[in-house]
Scaffold this motif. Structure first.
Motif, PDB file in Angstrom:
ATOM      1  N   ASP A   2      36.864  38.392  33.385  1.00  0.00           N
ATOM      2  CA  ASP A   2      35.738  38.846  34.312  1.00  0.00           C
ATOM      3  C   ASP A   2      35.927  40.009  34.914  1.00  0.00           C
ATOM      4  OD1 ASP A   2      34.633  36.486  33.592  1.00  0.00           O
ATOM      5  OD2 ASP A   2      34.958  35.440  35.578  1.00  0.00           O
ATOM      6  N   VAL A   3      37.291  40.418  35.458  1.00  0.00           N
ATOM      7  CA  VAL A   3      37.517  41.587  36.101  1.00  0.00           C
ATOM      8  C   VAL A   3      37.201  42.885  34.912  1.00  0.00           C
ATOM      9  CG1 VAL A   3      39.174  42.914  37.402  1.00  0.00           C
ATOM     10  CG2 VAL A   3      38.492  40.438  37.982  1.00  0.00           C
ATOM     11  N   LEU A   4      38.149  42.284  33.941  1.00  0.00           N
ATOM     12  CA  LEU A   4      38.101  43.458  32.563  1.00  0.00           C
ATOM     13  C   LEU A   4      36.608  43.848  32.351  1.00  0.00           C
ATOM     14  CD1 LEU A   4      39.352  44.710  30.338  1.00  0.00           C
ATOM     15  CD2 LEU A   4      39.062  42.724  28.855  1.00  0.00           C
ATOM     16  N   ARG A   5      35.771  43.009  32.274  1.00  0.00           N
ATOM     17  CA  ARG A   5      34.177  43.352  31.943  1.00  0.00           C
ATOM     18  C   ARG A   5      33.584  44.168  33.016  1.00  0.00           C
ATOM     19  NH1 ARG A   5      33.786  37.917  30.022  1.00  0.00           N
ATOM     20  NH2 ARG A   5      32.865  37.128  32.028  1.00  0.00           N
ATOM     21  N   GLU A   6      33.967  43.834  34.193  1.00  0.00           N
ATOM     22  CA  GLU A   6      33.665  44.831  35.405  1.00  0.00           C
ATOM     23  C   GLU A   6      34.137  45.968  35.316  1.00  0.00           C
ATOM     24  OE1 GLU A   6      31.573  45.764  38.687  1.00  0.00           O
ATOM     25  OE2 GLU A   6      31.100  43.978  37.399  1.00  0.00           O
ATOM     26  N   ARG A   7      35.447  46.214  34.940  1.00  0.00           N
ATOM     27  CA  ARG A   7      36.081  47.515  34.932  1.00  0.00           C
ATOM     28  C   ARG A   7      35.371  48.471  33.713  1.00  0.00           C
ATOM     29  NH1 ARG A   7      38.655  51.088  32.100  1.00  0.00           N
ATOM     30  NH2 ARG A   7      38.960  49.580  30.058  1.00  0.00           N
ATOM     31  N   LEU A   8      35.061  47.655  32.665  1.00  0.00           N
ATOM     32  CA  LEU A   8      34.031  48.369  31.673  1.00  0.00           C
ATOM     33  C   LEU A   8      32.996  48.824  32.015  1.00  0.00           C
ATOM     34  CD1 LEU A   8      35.577  46.074  28.540  1.00  0.00           C
ATOM     35  CD2 LEU A   8      36.089  48.462  29.212  1.00  0.00           C
ATOM     36  N   ARG A   9      32.069  47.829  32.783  1.00  0.00           N
ATOM     37  CA  ARG A   9      31.090  48.191  33.154  1.00  0.00           C
ATOM     38  C   ARG A   9      30.967  49.403  33.976  1.00  0.00           C
ATOM     39  NH1 ARG A   9      27.600  47.415  37.243  1.00  0.00           N
ATOM     40  NH2 ARG A   9      29.249  46.339  38.661  1.00  0.00           N
ATOM     41  N   GLN A  10      31.798  49.302  35.123  1.00  0.00           N
ATOM     42  CA  GLN A  10      32.013  50.563  35.859  1.00  0.00           C
ATOM     43  C   GLN A  10      32.819  51.880  35.243  1.00  0.00           C
ATOM     44  OE1 GLN A  10      33.908  49.694  39.646  1.00  0.00           O
ATOM     45  NE2 GLN A  10      32.774  47.594  39.741  1.00  0.00           N
TER      46      GLN A  10
ATOM     47  N   THR B 221      37.483  39.498  41.395  1.00  0.00           N
ATOM     48  CA  THR B 221      38.027  38.487  41.440  1.00  0.00           C
ATOM     49  C   THR B 221      37.288  37.604  40.303  1.00  0.00           C
ATOM     50  OG1 THR B 221      38.937  36.201  42.216  1.00  0.00           O
ATOM     51  CG2 THR B 221      36.881  37.089  43.098  1.00  0.00           C
ATOM     52  N   VAL B 222      37.342  36.120  40.245  1.00  0.00           N
ATOM     53  CA  VAL B 222      36.580  35.258  39.198  1.00  0.00           C
ATOM     54  C   VAL B 222      35.020  35.666  39.182  1.00  0.00           C
ATOM     55  CG1 VAL B 222      36.081  32.892  38.575  1.00  0.00           C
ATOM     56  CG2 VAL B 222      38.211  33.491  39.337  1.00  0.00           C
ATOM     57  N   GLY B 223      34.308  35.872  37.903  1.00  0.00           N
ATOM     58  CA  GLY B 223      32.921  35.976  37.959  1.00  0.00           C
ATOM     59  C   GLY B 223      32.864  37.658  38.007  1.00  0.00           C
ATOM     60  N   GLY B 224      33.830  38.355  38.226  1.00  0.00           N
ATOM     61  CA  GLY B 224      33.457  39.949  38.362  1.00  0.00           C
ATOM     62  C   GLY B 224      33.045  40.117  39.593  1.00  0.00           C
ATOM     63  N   ARG B 225      33.376  39.372  40.670  1.00  0.00           N
ATOM     64  CA  ARG B 225      32.631  39.493  42.172  1.00  0.00           C
ATOM     65  C   ARG B 225      33.771  39.934  42.954  1.00  0.00           C
ATOM     66  NH1 ARG B 225      32.586  35.747  44.662  1.00  0.00           N
ATOM     67  NH2 ARG B 225      34.244  34.109  43.566  1.00  0.00           N
ATOM     68  N   GLN B 226      33.119  40.670  44.061  1.00  0.00           N
ATOM     69  CA  GLN B 226      34.260  41.333  45.259  1.00  0.00           C
ATOM     70  C   GLN B 226      34.570  40.117  45.892  1.00  0.00           C
ATOM     71  OE1 GLN B 226      30.847  43.967  46.376  1.00  0.00           O
ATOM     72  NE2 GLN B 226      32.840  45.409  46.608  1.00  0.00           N
ATOM     73  N   LEU B 227      35.894  40.049  46.413  1.00  0.00           N
ATOM     74  CA  LEU B 227      36.608  39.159  46.946  1.00  0.00           C
ATOM     75  C   LEU B 227      35.799  38.795  48.408  1.00  0.00           C
ATOM     76  CD1 LEU B 227      38.947  37.211  47.385  1.00  0.00           C
ATOM     77  CD2 LEU B 227      40.313  38.983  48.542  1.00  0.00           C
ATOM     78  N   GLN B 228      35.680  37.555  48.603  1.00  0.00           N
ATOM     79  CA  GLN B 228      35.194  37.298  49.929  1.00  0.00           C
ATOM     80  C   GLN B 228      35.995  36.185  50.599  1.00  0.00           C
ATOM     81  OE1 GLN B 228      31.363  35.488  48.434  1.00  0.00           O
ATOM     82  NE2 GLN B 228      30.191  37.248  49.262  1.00  0.00           N
ATOM     83  N   VAL B 229      35.929  36.453  51.797  1.00  0.00           N
ATOM     84  CA  VAL B 229      36.902  35.267  53.072  1.00  0.00           C
ATOM     85  C   VAL B 229      36.056  34.555  53.891  1.00  0.00           C
ATOM     86  CG1 VAL B 229      38.815  36.945  52.776  1.00  0.00           C
ATOM     87  CG2 VAL B 229      37.246  37.248  54.406  1.00  0.00           C
ATOM     88  N   ARG B 230      36.318  33.458  54.284  1.00  0.00           N
ATOM     89  CA  ARG B 230      35.777  32.578  55.216  1.00  0.00           C
ATOM     90  C   ARG B 230      35.977  33.104  56.498  1.00  0.00           C
ATOM     91  NH1 ARG B 230      38.049  29.022  51.551  1.00  0.00           N
ATOM     92  NH2 ARG B 230      36.205  27.898  50.474  1.00  0.00           N
ATOM     93  N   GLN B 231      34.996  33.049  57.530  1.00  0.00           N
ATOM     94  CA  GLN B 231      35.317  33.540  58.764  1.00  0.00           C
ATOM     95  C   GLN B 231      36.274  32.927  59.607  1.00  0.00           C
ATOM     96  OE1 GLN B 231      31.989  34.559  61.151  1.00  0.00           O
ATOM     97  NE2 GLN B 231      30.866  35.260  59.528  1.00  0.00           N
ATOM     98  N   PRO B 232      37.330  33.393  60.370  1.00  0.00           N
ATOM     99  CA  PRO B 232      38.147  32.582  61.013  1.00  0.00           C
ATOM    100  C   PRO B 232      37.700  31.973  62.371  1.00  0.00           C
ATOM    101  CG  PRO B 232      38.789  34.994  61.230  1.00  0.00           C
ATOM    102  CD  PRO B 232      37.822  34.794  60.110  1.00  0.00           C
ATOM    103  N   PRO B 233      38.440  31.124  62.897  1.00  0.00           N
ATOM    104  CA  PRO B 233      37.788  30.360  64.127  1.00  0.00           C
ATOM    105  C   PRO B 233      37.947  31.309  65.353  1.00  0.00           C
ATOM    106  CG  PRO B 233      40.078  29.532  63.579  1.00  0.00           C
ATOM    107  CD  PRO B 233      39.530  30.290  62.373  1.00  0.00           C
ATOM    108  N   SER B 234      38.744  32.255  65.375  1.00  0.00           N
ATOM    109  CA  SER B 234      39.034  33.030  66.493  1.00  0.00           C
ATOM    110  C   SER B 234      39.070  34.331  66.324  1.00  0.00           C
ATOM    111  CB  SER B 234      40.283  32.561  67.432  1.00  0.00           C
ATOM    112  OG  SER B 234      41.601  33.014  66.577  1.00  0.00           O
ATOM    113  N   GLY B 235      38.716  35.168  67.371  1.00  0.00           N
ATOM    114  CA  GLY B 235      38.765  36.829  67.274  1.00  0.00           C
ATOM    115  C   GLY B 235      40.279  37.256  67.153  1.00  0.00           C
ATOM    116  N   GLU B 236      41.202  36.673  67.766  1.00  0.00           N
ATOM    117  CA  GLU B 236      42.641  37.073  67.735  1.00  0.00           C
ATOM    118  C   GLU B 236      43.118  37.157  66.292  1.00  0.00           C
ATOM    119  OE1 GLU B 236      45.945  38.751  68.926  1.00  0.00           O
ATOM    120  OE2 GLU B 236      44.104  39.029  70.032  1.00  0.00           O
TER     121      GLU B 236
END
Length: 769
Positions: free
Chosen positions: A79-87, A172-187
């Motif tokens: 997936d990331v290889l295809r994204e590199r070729l696309r860009q 990452t997988v699917g040629g998508r940009q990496l996402q993260v879940r929001q943590p529970p606290s600001g610190e």
């Protein structure tokens, strides 16, 4: 943190030039030689190479479970290889899931070390996000961060609000940009975002940092290599001065002398004053030793070890000089080819030592009988070559030289017979002499050899007259034969498209395709269809087989690839005929395997068909070629089995995988009771020895029934199919049922007849059991 393995030995990689060559198909051993053994793969790292179409060329550092196309790691890489070729980007940072945990790294375009040439292929390098060498606090932070990463793309739309995209981007997988879940606290959010930011920045710099280290290591290796080459060059220059000084003395010898021949073989020239260097006194001792070595090397390079005569290499050099001189002065050249008749029988009867002694006796007697200015050499095997000196002849026309050469040949034979009569204890032998006279305008050395060899073959066929002079105008058949040879030689060099390859199926009793045998065809506009046995005999006779064989092999492998693709049988076996001269050719096995490798044909799928006569005279080259080919996986088949003189001995020596019953036995089996018994014995023999038995020349239903009842399982012949082009064979879809359905009545009569024959043979004295 991603560069924690900087202390690992990166100097064993430094291979950007090699990886670029691998991507261009020039270094097929790159993966085994460099990539698989590099220390960069220590600690769970992964390295992969992909082509411009997304096909995986190499993958190292991954276990067997991760190599499947369903694994998340492989999906991520694609997936990331295809994204590199696309860009159309030179590199992208990526992070991929694996069974051992997340892997982070980069994908980059492959270039050379200097980054001046680039390829369409891509290199991927990943290292584990978590490592045992990390500190406890860092491991805890990274493990927490890894839990927040969304790597598999399996988040439902309702949960998208709780995700954030990492900036700068990680893919990452699917040629998508990496996402993260929001943590529970600001610190904790600040801590993880600081860690993730460091991850992204280092991921972006990973490929460039490694390239810098690899380039520095490459420079260091180049400096070490240059330093070593400089020391070697100093030693070589010292020796070169003395070697050049010795070779500068070649002008002392006359034209055609051993010294000049040796210099020519070493690619040195006497008329090149720019390379001459005076001998220095302090090197006189070294020069003397070197001269002794060169003297020994000259003997090995120029003289035959058995007879002491000039060998084939020296003869070819001398003949080339004489041919050029003959053309300059306009005087024909006379060449004699001398053959010891039935020399093989002498070797087989009395042993090789007696054969060598016979060669020495012939060489010694010929040396005493020729003139001082004649040139005698051992051409090879049981053949000698003699260049006659014709300078003393007053008449320089071709007829005078022809008469002189014939008279000299007759004189040699008469004197040898006279000497033999005075030595009754010596092995008796006869000589055949073929004579070739060059055209007044000059004839090439290669053509002179072919003409004299052809004349010698003609002389051997004359039981009383053992001398023959090549004359293209002597009779019409010889002229037509020579015209055919000229056409064959011209088409091999300049019109290879006139040669084609057909495939004849080898099938089972139901007509299902098991294998194909490659058969050559030649279409020349000046001649009607020339049978293969005719043009192959010409190629063998005039020594065209090395070049002709390479041409036919290239055509065969190309057609086989098309046939396999059309039939959708990528491993369809091939039967390939190999001639005696090819097997005896030095390096033939290596050349054949190289062609298989280049065309991506597995040696295990090729059966080499050789006749019994091809291996009767085993030579060192033949044995080496067979051993090399068998070791690579090629199978061997004895073709025309039963027509030679040593079939059973060859079975013990060769240990073939297959034998093919000669069609003379097959075609006679229906009427000849002895031939039928031989076929049955061959069936029993092949079954006990676990050999594949093929009956060739099956053209009638009666023969097919008989062979099948006898136990033959593989068939080849017109009853099933003639030789076809790959298009015609592909249209059959691999099925070739007998053209006439089996007749049970005929089969029953054949069995009853065979039972009567068996009973009759048992009643005869000494009958077959």
């Amino acid at each position: 943190m991603l560069v924690r393995d900087n202390k690992r030995p990166l100097s064993d990689w430094a291979a950007w030039d090699e990886i670029l060559a691998f991507s261009e198909g020039q270094q097929p051993d790159f993966v085994d030689r460099l990539m698989r053994t590099t220390a960069l793969l220590d600690g769970g790292a992964v390295m992969a190479i992909y082509d411009a179409d997304g096909q995986q060329l190499a993958l190292e550092g991954v276990d067997r479970q991760e190599r499947t196309s369903q694994s998340l790691l492989i999906r991520c890489l694609h997936d990331v290889l295809r994204e590199r070729l696309r860009q159309d980007a030179d590199h992208l940072p990526l992070i991929c899931p694996s069974t051992a945990g997340p892997l982070v790294g980069g994908i980059a375009v492959i270039t050379d070390t200097a980054m001046q040439r680039r390829s369409d292929h891509s290199l991927i390098y990943l290292v584990p996000l978590l490592s045992a060498s990390d500190g406890t606090q860092l491991q805890s932070g990274l493990r927490s961060l890894a839990d927040q990463l969304v790597l598999n793309g399996g988040v439902p739309p309702t949960a998208q609000d709780g995700l954030r995209t990492v900036q700068p981007s990680l893919w990452t997988v699917g040629g998508r940009q990496l996402q993260v879940r929001q943590p529970p606290s600001g610190e904790r959010l600040r801590e993880e975002w600081l860690t993730l930011s460091g991850l992204v920045v280092v991921g972006l710099l990973l490929v460039l940092a490694q390239r810098m280290r690899w380039m520095l290591a490459q420079r260091r290796l180049q400096l070490e290599r240059i330093r070593g080459e400089r020391l070697v060059n100093q030693r070589m220059r010292n020796t070169e001065r003395e070697l050049t000084s010795l070779l500068d003395q070649v002008q002392i010898g006359g034209e055609g002398s051993e010294t000049k021949a040796f210099a020519c073989l070493l690619r040195r020239h006497e008329d090149d004053p720019s390379e001459r260097m005076p001998k220095q006194g302090r090197f006189e001792r070294l020069a003397e030793r070197l001269e002794m070595v060169l003297q020994t090397a000259r003997s090995l390079a120029l003289l035959d070890p058995i007879t002491g005569l000039p060998n084939r290499h020296y003869f070819l050099e001398r003949l080339q000089w004489e041919s050029e001189r003959s053309c300059r002065i306009g005087k024909p050249l006379a060449l004699l080819f001398i053959n010891i008749e039935k020399f093989k029988e002498i070797n087989d009867t009395y042993g090789l030592s007696t054969g060598d002694r016979t060669l020495k006796d012939v060489a010694q007697e010929l040396r005493h009988l020729i003139g001082d200015d004649d040139f005698l050499a051992r051409f090879g095997g049981d053949e000698f070559s003699l260049i006659l000196n014709t300078e003393d002849l007053d008449d320089r026309d071709e007829a005078a030289v022809r008469s002189y050469a014939h008279g000299r040949a007759f004189e040699l034979l008469e004197k040898l017979r006279a000497q033999a009569s005075t030595q009754p204890e010596r092995i008796k032998f006869n000589l055949s002499i073929g004579i070739a006279i060059s055209d007044p305008c000059g004839t090439t050395a290669e053509e002179m050899i072919r003409r004299s060899d052809s004349a010698m073959v003609m002389a051997k066929s004359r039981h009383e007259r053992h001398i023959s002079v090549f004359d293209i105008e002597s009779d019409r058949d010889a002229q037509n034969n020579y015209r055919l040879f000229n056409a064959l030689q011209s088409d091999i060099s300049h019109a290879p498209e006139r040669f084609s390859i057909l495939f004849q199926p080898i099938v089972d009793a139901r007509g299902q395709l098991l294998k194909v045998e490659a058969l050559a065809r030649w279409s020349n506009p000046e001649f009607a269809a020339v049978p293969p046995d005719v043009f192959f005999a010409l190629a063998e006779r005039y020594r065209l087989m090395p070049e002709f064989g390479r041409l036919l092999l290239a055509i065969t492998l190309q057609e086989l690839k098309k046939l396999r693709q059309d039939l959708k049988q990528p491993t369809l076996p091939l039967a390939l005929n190999v001639s005696a001269s090819q097997l005896a050719q030095e390096g033939f096995g290596t050349m054949l395997l190289a062609e298989f490798s280049q065309q991506r044909i597995a040696a295990e799928g090729v059966t080499l068909e050789i006749t019994e006569s091809a291996v009767v005279e085993a030579s060192v080259e033949l044995t080496d070629n067979l051993r090399r080919l068998r070791r690579a996986g090629c199978k061997l088949a004895l073709d025309d089995f039963g027509t030679g003189f040593s079939s059973l001995r060859l079975l013990m020596w060769l240990r073939p995988d297959e034998i093919k019953i000669d069609k003379s036995f097959v075609m006679s089996a229906a009427d000849d009771l002895i031939a039928r018994q031989i076929v049955r014995l061959l069936c029993t023999l092949s079954r006990d020895m676990r050999l594949t038995l093929v009956a060739e020349g099956v053209e009638e239903e009666v023969l097919f029934q008989l062979l099948r009842e006898a136990g033959v399982e593989h068939f080849q012949g017109y009853l099933f199919s003639a030789a076809l082009s790959h298009e015609e064979l592909a249209a059959s879809e691999g099925c070739f049922p007998p053209r006439y359905p089996p007749d049970p009545v005929i089969a029953k009569k054949l069995i009853e007849s065979e039972s009567k024959v068996n009973r009759a043979l048992k009643l005869q004295p000494g009958g077959a059991a």
